[in-house]
Design a protein around this motif. Structure first.
Motif, PDB file in Angstrom:
ATOM      1  N   ASP A 137      20.268   3.069   7.498  1.00 49.53           N
ATOM      2  CA  ASP A 137      19.141   2.953   6.567  1.00 49.53           C
ATOM      3  C   ASP A 137      17.885   2.619   7.356  1.00 49.53           C
ATOM      4  OD1 ASP A 137      20.648   3.187   4.105  1.00 49.53           O
ATOM      5  OD2 ASP A 137      21.413   1.185   4.540  1.00 49.53           O
ATOM      6  N   LEU A 138      16.769   3.170   6.926  1.00 56.28           N
ATOM      7  CA  LEU A 138      15.467   2.879   7.521  1.00 56.28           C
ATOM      8  C   LEU A 138      14.502   2.561   6.391  1.00 56.28           C
ATOM      9  CD1 LEU A 138      13.319   2.902   9.810  1.00 56.28           C
ATOM     10  CD2 LEU A 138      13.043   5.339   9.327  1.00 56.28           C
ATOM     11  N   ASP A 139      13.807   1.433   6.491  1.00 50.85           N
ATOM     12  CA  ASP A 139      12.802   1.031   5.509  1.00 50.85           C
ATOM     13  C   ASP A 139      11.500   0.740   6.238  1.00 50.85           C
ATOM     14  OD1 ASP A 139      14.653   0.931   3.287  1.00 50.85           O
ATOM     15  OD2 ASP A 139      15.435  -0.912   4.169  1.00 50.85           O
ATOM     16  N   ALA A 140      10.380   1.131   5.644  1.00 51.06           N
ATOM     17  CA  ALA A 140       9.072   0.829   6.227  1.00 51.06           C
ATOM     18  C   ALA A 140       8.087   0.610   5.087  1.00 51.06           C
ATOM     19  CB  ALA A 140       8.598   1.969   7.110  1.00 51.06           C
ATOM     20  N   LEU A 141       7.174  -0.354   5.269  1.00 50.37           N
ATOM     21  CA  LEU A 141       6.148  -0.584   4.262  1.00 50.37           C
ATOM     22  C   LEU A 141       4.859  -1.036   4.915  1.00 50.37           C
ATOM     23  CD1 LEU A 141       5.645  -3.867   3.464  1.00 50.37           C
ATOM     24  CD2 LEU A 141       8.010  -3.577   2.814  1.00 50.37           C
ATOM     25  N   VAL A 142       3.759  -0.729   4.237  1.00 51.48           N
ATOM     26  CA  VAL A 142       2.433  -1.104   4.696  1.00 51.48           C
ATOM     27  C   VAL A 142       1.797  -1.926   3.588  1.00 51.48           C
ATOM     28  CG1 VAL A 142       0.168  -0.266   5.395  1.00 51.48           C
ATOM     29  CG2 VAL A 142       2.212   1.028   6.025  1.00 51.48           C
ATOM     30  N   SER A 143       1.268  -3.097   3.936  1.00 46.90           N
ATOM     31  CA  SER A 143       0.593  -3.950   2.958  1.00 46.90           C
ATOM     32  C   SER A 143      -0.657  -4.534   3.585  1.00 46.90           C
ATOM     33  CB  SER A 143       1.526  -5.071   2.498  1.00 46.90           C
ATOM     34  OG  SER A 143       1.717  -6.012   3.532  1.00 46.90           O
ATOM     35  N   ALA A 144      -1.346  -5.361   2.833  1.00 49.19           N
ATOM     36  CA  ALA A 144      -2.538  -6.026   3.362  1.00 49.19           C
ATOM     37  C   ALA A 144      -2.185  -6.966   4.504  1.00 49.19           C
ATOM     38  CB  ALA A 144      -3.229  -6.799   2.244  1.00 49.19           C
ATOM     39  N   GLY A 153       0.061  -6.280   6.849  1.00 48.58           N
ATOM     40  CA  GLY A 153       0.433  -5.520   8.043  1.00 48.58           C
ATOM     41  C   GLY A 153       1.522  -4.508   7.749  1.00 48.58           C
ATOM     42  N   VAL A 154       2.267  -4.158   8.777  1.00 50.12           N
ATOM     43  CA  VAL A 154       3.326  -3.151   8.687  1.00 50.12           C
ATOM     44  C   VAL A 154       4.660  -3.828   8.972  1.00 50.12           C
ATOM     45  CG1 VAL A 154       4.218  -1.011   9.686  1.00 50.12           C
ATOM     46  CG2 VAL A 154       1.741  -1.350   9.461  1.00 50.12           C
ATOM     47  N   ALA A 155       5.683  -3.456   8.206  1.00 49.21           N
ATOM     48  CA  ALA A 155       7.025  -3.985   8.434  1.00 49.21           C
ATOM     49  C   ALA A 155       8.011  -2.831   8.389  1.00 49.21           C
ATOM     50  CB  ALA A 155       7.384  -5.027   7.381  1.00 49.21           C
ATOM     51  N   ALA A 156       9.035  -2.911   9.220  1.00 49.07           N
ATOM     52  CA  ALA A 156      10.068  -1.875   9.245  1.00 49.07           C
ATOM     53  C   ALA A 156      11.405  -2.530   9.544  1.00 49.07           C
ATOM     54  CB  ALA A 156       9.753  -0.826  10.298  1.00 49.07           C
ATOM     55  N   SER A 157      12.469  -1.932   9.021  1.00 44.94           N
ATOM     56  CA  SER A 157      13.805  -2.429   9.325  1.00 44.94           C
ATOM     57  C   SER A 157      14.759  -1.255   9.429  1.00 44.94           C
ATOM     58  CB  SER A 157      14.282  -3.413   8.249  1.00 44.94           C
ATOM     59  OG  SER A 157      14.470  -2.748   7.023  1.00 44.94           O
ATOM     60  N   VAL A 158      15.766  -1.432  10.278  1.00 46.05           N
ATOM     61  CA  VAL A 158      16.800  -0.428  10.473  1.00 46.05           C
ATOM     62  C   VAL A 158      18.134  -1.130  10.356  1.00 46.05           C
ATOM     63  CG1 VAL A 158      17.827   1.213  12.082  1.00 46.05           C
ATOM     64  CG2 VAL A 158      15.343   0.927  12.007  1.00 46.05           C
ATOM     65  N   ASN A 159      19.054  -0.515   9.637  1.00 44.59           N
ATOM     66  CA  ASN A 159      20.388  -1.062   9.469  1.00 44.59           C
ATOM     67  C   ASN A 159      21.385   0.056   9.758  1.00 44.59           C
ATOM     68  OD1 ASN A 159      22.590  -2.648   8.726  1.00 44.59           O
ATOM     69  ND2 ASN A 159      22.360  -2.164   6.564  1.00 44.59           N
ATOM     70  N   ALA A 160      22.361  -0.227  10.604  1.00 46.00           N
ATOM     71  CA  ALA A 160      23.371   0.781  10.930  1.00 46.00           C
ATOM     72  C   ALA A 160      24.752   0.162  10.841  1.00 46.00           C
ATOM     73  CB  ALA A 160      23.138   1.332  12.336  1.00 46.00           C
ATOM     74  N   GLY A 214       0.810  -1.205   0.000  1.00 55.72           N
ATOM     75  CA  GLY A 214       0.000   0.000   0.000  1.00 55.72           C
ATOM     76  C   GLY A 214       0.842   1.254   0.000  1.00 55.72           C
ATOM     77  N   ALA A 215       1.907   1.269   0.787  1.00 53.95           N
ATOM     78  CA  ALA A 215       2.796   2.426   0.874  1.00 53.95           C
ATOM     79  C   ALA A 215       4.160   1.952   1.356  1.00 53.95           C
ATOM     80  CB  ALA A 215       2.234   3.459   1.843  1.00 53.95           C
ATOM     81  N   ALA A 216       5.201   2.606   0.894  1.00 54.68           N
ATOM     82  CA  ALA A 216       6.558   2.245   1.317  1.00 54.68           C
ATOM     83  C   ALA A 216       7.409   3.499   1.346  1.00 54.68           C
ATOM     84  CB  ALA A 216       7.160   1.224   0.364  1.00 54.68           C
ATOM     85  N   THR A 217       8.374   3.509   2.233  1.00 53.86           N
ATOM     86  CA  THR A 217       9.304   4.633   2.309  1.00 53.86           C
ATOM     87  C   THR A 217      10.667   4.109   2.741  1.00 53.86           C
ATOM     88  OG1 THR A 217       9.692   6.839   3.205  1.00 53.86           O
ATOM     89  CG2 THR A 217       8.774   5.226   4.709  1.00 53.86           C
ATOM     90  N   THR A 218      11.684   4.825   2.364  1.00 54.42           N
ATOM     91  CA  THR A 218      13.040   4.468   2.771  1.00 54.42           C
ATOM     92  C   THR A 218      13.843   5.752   2.973  1.00 54.42           C
ATOM     93  OG1 THR A 218      14.992   3.162   2.187  1.00 54.42           O
ATOM     94  CG2 THR A 218      13.846   4.243   0.390  1.00 54.42           C
ATOM     95  N   ALA A 219      14.796   5.699   3.868  1.00 55.30           N
ATOM     96  CA  ALA A 219      15.661   6.851   4.128  1.00 55.30           C
ATOM     97  C   ALA A 219      17.049   6.326   4.454  1.00 55.30           C
ATOM     98  CB  ALA A 219      15.122   7.673   5.296  1.00 55.30           C
ATOM     99  N   GLY A 220      18.048   7.092   4.109  1.00 55.19           N
ATOM    100  CA  GLY A 220      19.418   6.666   4.379  1.00 55.19           C
ATOM    101  C   GLY A 220      20.293   7.829   4.764  1.00 55.19           C
ATOM    102  N   LEU A 221      21.355   7.502   5.487  1.00 55.86           N
ATOM    103  CA  LEU A 221      22.325   8.503   5.932  1.00 55.86           C
ATOM    104  C   LEU A 221      23.713   7.926   5.756  1.00 55.86           C
ATOM    105  CD1 LEU A 221      23.194  11.067   7.627  1.00 55.86           C
ATOM    106  CD2 LEU A 221      23.056   9.547   9.599  1.00 55.86           C
ATOM    107  N   HIS A 222      24.600   8.697   5.166  1.00 57.47           N
ATOM    108  CA  HIS A 222      26.001   8.299   5.045  1.00 57.47           C
ATOM    109  C   HIS A 222      26.839   9.509   5.431  1.00 57.47           C
ATOM    110  CE1 HIS A 222      29.395   6.259   2.628  1.00 57.47           C
ATOM    111  NE2 HIS A 222      29.885   7.053   3.541  1.00 57.47           N
ATOM    112  N   LEU A 223      27.623   9.352   6.473  1.00 59.81           N
ATOM    113  CA  LEU A 223      28.450  10.438   6.986  1.00 59.81           C
ATOM    114  C   LEU A 223      29.875   9.933   7.115  1.00 59.81           C
ATOM    115  CD1 LEU A 223      28.702  13.283   8.280  1.00 59.81           C
ATOM    116  CD2 LEU A 223      28.197  12.183  10.469  1.00 59.81           C
ATOM    117  N   GLN A 224      30.824  10.661   6.523  1.00 54.52           N
ATOM    118  CA  GLN A 224      32.227  10.285   6.637  1.00 54.52           C
ATOM    119  C   GLN A 224      33.030  11.501   7.033  1.00 54.52           C
ATOM    120  OE1 GLN A 224      33.774   8.142   3.320  1.00 54.52           O
ATOM    121  NE2 GLN A 224      35.768   7.856   4.264  1.00 54.52           N
TER     122      GLN A 224
END
Length: 72
Positions: free
Chosen positions: A51-58, A60-67, A32-42
């Motif tokens: 990185d942050l990912d989130a999505l909404v589907s029939a 349910g909702v899922a999200a993940s974070v990676n650092a 139904g909807a998805a979004t992603t965001a990322g950050l890279h700092l050196q």
């Protein structure tokens, strides 16, 4: 007359199917909807990535974070 034994064919049998977007939505439940965001700092030899990912589907909702933090 002597018969030679037959060699068995052990090659894998693959079947390919093509799915269009509508078929894929029906299989996966669709998104139904998805979004992603990322950050890279050196700074110097220090590196921070996130990185942050989130999505909404029939289903349910899922999200993940990676650092990741590293030193080059």
């Amino acid at each position: 007359m002597r018969k030679e034994p037959r060699a068995m064919n052990v090659a894998p049998h693959l079947v390919a199917a093509e799915l269009n977007d509508a078929d894929l939505d029906n299989v996966s439940g669709g998104v139904g909807a998805a979004t992603t965001a990322g950050l890279h700092l050196q700074v110097g030899h220090l590196e921070v990535c996130a990185d942050l990912d989130a999505l909404v589907s029939a289903d349910g909702v899922a999200a993940s974070v990676n650092a990741h933090v590293g030193v080059n």
